[in-house]
Motif scaffolding. Structure first.
Motif, mmCIF file in Angstrom:
data_model
loop_
_atom_site.group_PDB
_atom_site.id
_atom_site.type_symbol
_atom_site.label_atom_id
_atom_site.label_comp_id
_atom_site.label_asym_id
_atom_site.label_seq_id
_atom_site.Cartn_x
_atom_site.Cartn_y
_atom_site.Cartn_z
ATOM 1 N N TRP A 1 72.519 40.032 40.548
ATOM 2 C CA TRP A 1 72.858 40.829 39.365
ATOM 3 C C TRP A 1 72.935 42.295 39.753
ATOM 4 C CZ3 TRP A 1 75.208 39.815 35.174
ATOM 5 C CH2 TRP A 1 75.211 40.732 34.110
ATOM 6 N N VAL B 1 80.853 35.718 29.386
ATOM 7 C CA VAL B 1 79.971 34.551 29.487
ATOM 8 C C VAL B 1 79.650 33.984 28.104
ATOM 9 C CG1 VAL B 1 77.792 35.864 29.496
ATOM 10 C CG2 VAL B 1 77.908 33.624 30.609
ATOM 11 N N LEU C 1 72.678 30.056 39.387
ATOM 12 C CA LEU C 1 74.081 29.767 39.681
ATOM 13 C C LEU C 1 74.827 31.037 40.080
ATOM 14 C CD1 LEU C 1 74.974 27.485 36.627
ATOM 15 C CD2 LEU C 1 74.112 26.788 38.863
ATOM 16 N N ILE D 1 71.027 31.018 28.465
ATOM 17 C CA ILE D 1 71.815 31.720 29.480
ATOM 18 C C ILE D 1 71.430 33.189 29.402
ATOM 19 C CG2 ILE D 1 74.140 32.256 30.290
ATOM 20 C CD1 ILE D 1 75.086 29.718 28.806
ATOM 21 N N ILE E 1 77.838 33.727 40.019
ATOM 22 C CA ILE E 1 78.728 34.217 38.968
ATOM 23 C C ILE E 1 79.930 34.892 39.600
ATOM 24 C CG2 ILE E 1 76.945 34.515 37.206
ATOM 25 C CD1 ILE E 1 76.842 37.486 37.898
ATOM 26 N N TYR F 1 80.105 31.980 34.749
ATOM 27 C CA TYR F 1 79.558 30.999 35.687
ATOM 28 C C TYR F 1 80.588 29.902 35.965
ATOM 29 C CZ TYR F 1 74.908 32.921 34.599
ATOM 30 O OH TYR F 1 73.824 33.738 34.430
ATOM 31 N N HIS G 1 81.265 39.013 33.622
ATOM 32 C CA HIS G 1 80.793 37.916 34.467
ATOM 33 C C HIS G 1 80.829 36.573 33.735
ATOM 34 C CE1 HIS G 1 76.921 38.199 32.304
ATOM 35 N NE2 HIS G 1 76.629 37.028 32.834
ATOM 36 N N PRO H 1 71.894 34.269 37.006
ATOM 37 C CA PRO H 1 72.765 34.502 38.171
ATOM 38 C C PRO H 1 71.965 34.635 39.469
ATOM 39 C CG PRO H 1 72.500 36.529 36.921
ATOM 40 C CD PRO H 1 71.779 35.456 36.144
ATOM 41 N N THR H 2 72.605 34.280 40.572
ATOM 42 C CA THR H 2 71.963 34.441 41.874
ATOM 43 C C THR H 2 71.831 35.917 42.243
ATOM 44 O OG1 THR H 2 74.124 34.177 42.938
ATOM 45 C CG2 THR H 2 72.755 32.220 42.749
ATOM 46 N N LEU I 1 79.252 26.358 35.058
ATOM 47 C CA LEU I 1 78.607 26.121 33.768
ATOM 48 C C LEU I 1 79.129 24.857 33.078
ATOM 49 C CD1 LEU I 1 76.527 27.230 31.782
ATOM 50 C CD2 LEU I 1 78.365 28.525 30.680
ATOM 51 N N VAL J 1 69.441 29.323 32.597
ATOM 52 C CA VAL J 1 70.561 29.598 33.493
ATOM 53 C C VAL J 1 70.598 31.092 33.785
ATOM 54 C CG1 VAL J 1 73.063 29.497 33.790
ATOM 55 C CG2 VAL J 1 71.878 27.651 32.570
ATOM 56 N N HIS K 1 71.062 36.747 31.859
ATOM 57 C CA HIS K 1 71.017 37.507 33.110
ATOM 58 C C HIS K 1 69.736 38.334 33.269
ATOM 59 C CE1 HIS K 1 72.770 40.819 30.569
ATOM 60 N NE2 HIS K 1 71.958 41.535 31.313
#
Length: 383
Positions: free
Chosen positions: A45, A109, A67, A12, A69, A84, A82, A42-43, A87, A40, A14
């Motif tokens: 950031w 997260v 994914l 995970i 957030i 998910y 942030h 984020p779409t 998740l 994993v 970012h």
């Protein structure tokens, strides 16, 4: 007899919104045939005033899960809130052996991953190198996470000391950043470049803590023909430009904005030396200095300050000067400008430093080592 199933890792991260920097390490990690890797990210950031959309998937040998957030950037805690929403479902589906977090241990997260980890081992990758008490509830989150982490990947000895002071008792594996040696590579200088002023440069955010005022003062004191090129943006730019005017350095100092990695590499290749003169404050201590290894990969030595991790990262590929000491920096510039052989030797040492310590393969090896140790600690190194 069938071979053991590969180690299933969910990372995970970012920083992996970018193909050019954050994801390159995963390509090397996934090249190991005994690993099944899932990333994993984020779409969207938000960081340092910029909004970054996740770049299109270009994975080779691993699966990327982009994914949405919640709380991407909120208040004084910036991006540490942030998490998910999807998740839980993803982790139930993947059933990983190890969860690797390229996130700080007080982040929401990280807490989310710990709560949802089920049978997985947990690996934390940490950068924070200043020991300070966090506001509620983040100090409690950090202590809880560190009590339940199976392995730590640490960017520096100071970062290790911070997690130790906050209760972590488990194993630690050092990890640096990697640099793309196909983009950041030495380039021959033209005759015009060899005959111009001795050129130092800086790449990064234009904030007071980066010590560029010291570089300007050193230029004004130096008797050598030295110029300074600055690449970056930030709130301190107006004051730096004003200082250039006050010191009558307009013909020796230039500014330009951010560029993609290829432009950064071209800029670095045009330098004789990079400067990174970060100043230690209650809130700032250089955690690594990624531009150091980008410059060194181009065969460009680095003049760094004594702040944080800078001396260790620079290694033999440059020089270290005291923080906030323009006079010492000026003396060094005078000496380097008069000794082309020394500059060439330091450039070769800089490239060697990166090849020995800061390739993406070295980063992948550190992550692999930590994840296997974490999986073994929870009892399933092999399926």
């Amino acid at each position: 007899m069938s071979s053991p199933a590969p180690l299933r890792i969910v990372s995970i991260a970012h920083p992996a919104v970018s193909n050019a920097a954050g994801r390159l390490r995963y390509r090397y990690l996934a090249s190991r045939n005994d690993i099944e890797l899932h990333l994993v990210l984020p779409t969207v950031w938000k960081e340092f005033g910029r909004t970054v959309m996740a770049e299109p998937r270009q994975e080779i040998g691993y699966t990327t899960h982009v994914l949405p957030i919640r709380l991407p950037h909120a208040g004084p805690m910036n991006w540490y809130l942030h998490f998910y929403p999807g998740l839980r479902r993803l982790l139930r589906k993947l059933d990983p052996d190890v969860i690797h977090l390229w996130e700080e241990p007080w982040s929401i997260v990280a807490l989310q991953a710990q709560i949802l980890r089920a049978r997985a081992g947990l690996v934390l990758e940490v950068d924070q190198n200043i020991l300070k008490r966090l506001p509620p509830p983040f100090e409690a989150i950090r202590k809880y996470l560190l009590r339940h982490t199976d392995h730590v990947l640490s960017r520096s000895p100071d970062a290790t000391a911070v997690v130790r002071a906050r209760g972590y008792r488990g194993p630690v594996t050092p990890i640096g950043y990697g640099v793309d040696l196909t983009t950041f590579t030495p380039a021959p200088k033209s005759a015009a470049e060899r005959n111009r002023l001795f050129r130092i440069g800086y790449v990064g955010r234009l904030v007071e803590e980066k010590g560029l005022d010291d570089a300007l003062d050193a230029l004004a004191k130096s008797g050598a023909a030295v110029s300074l090129s600055i690449m970056g943006e930030g709130p301190h730019e107006a004051k730096l430009r004003q200082r250039v005017q006050q010191l009558a350095l307009s013909e020796r100092v230039s500014f330009r904005g951010w560029g993609p990695p290829a432009e950064v590499a071209s800029f670095l290749q045009s330098l004789d030396a990079l400067v990174l003169l970060t100043r230690t404050t209650n809130a700032v201590r250089e955690q690594f200095g990624r531009v150091i290894i980008e410059a060194q990969a181009c065969g460009v030595p680095v003049i760094g300050s004594t702040c944080g991790a800078i001396p260790d990262v620079v290694g033999d590929g440059g020089w270290i000067v005291p923080e906030r000491d323009p006079a010492r920096l000026s003396e060094l510039l005078n000496a380097i400008a008069q000794d082309p052989a020394l500059l060439q030797a330091k450039g070769l040492a800089a490239r060697a430093n990166v090849q020995a310590r800061f390739t993406y393969d070295a980063v992948a090896t550190a992550v692999d080592t930590a994840c296997r140790a974490a999986a073994e600690a929870v009892g399933h190194c092999k399926r």
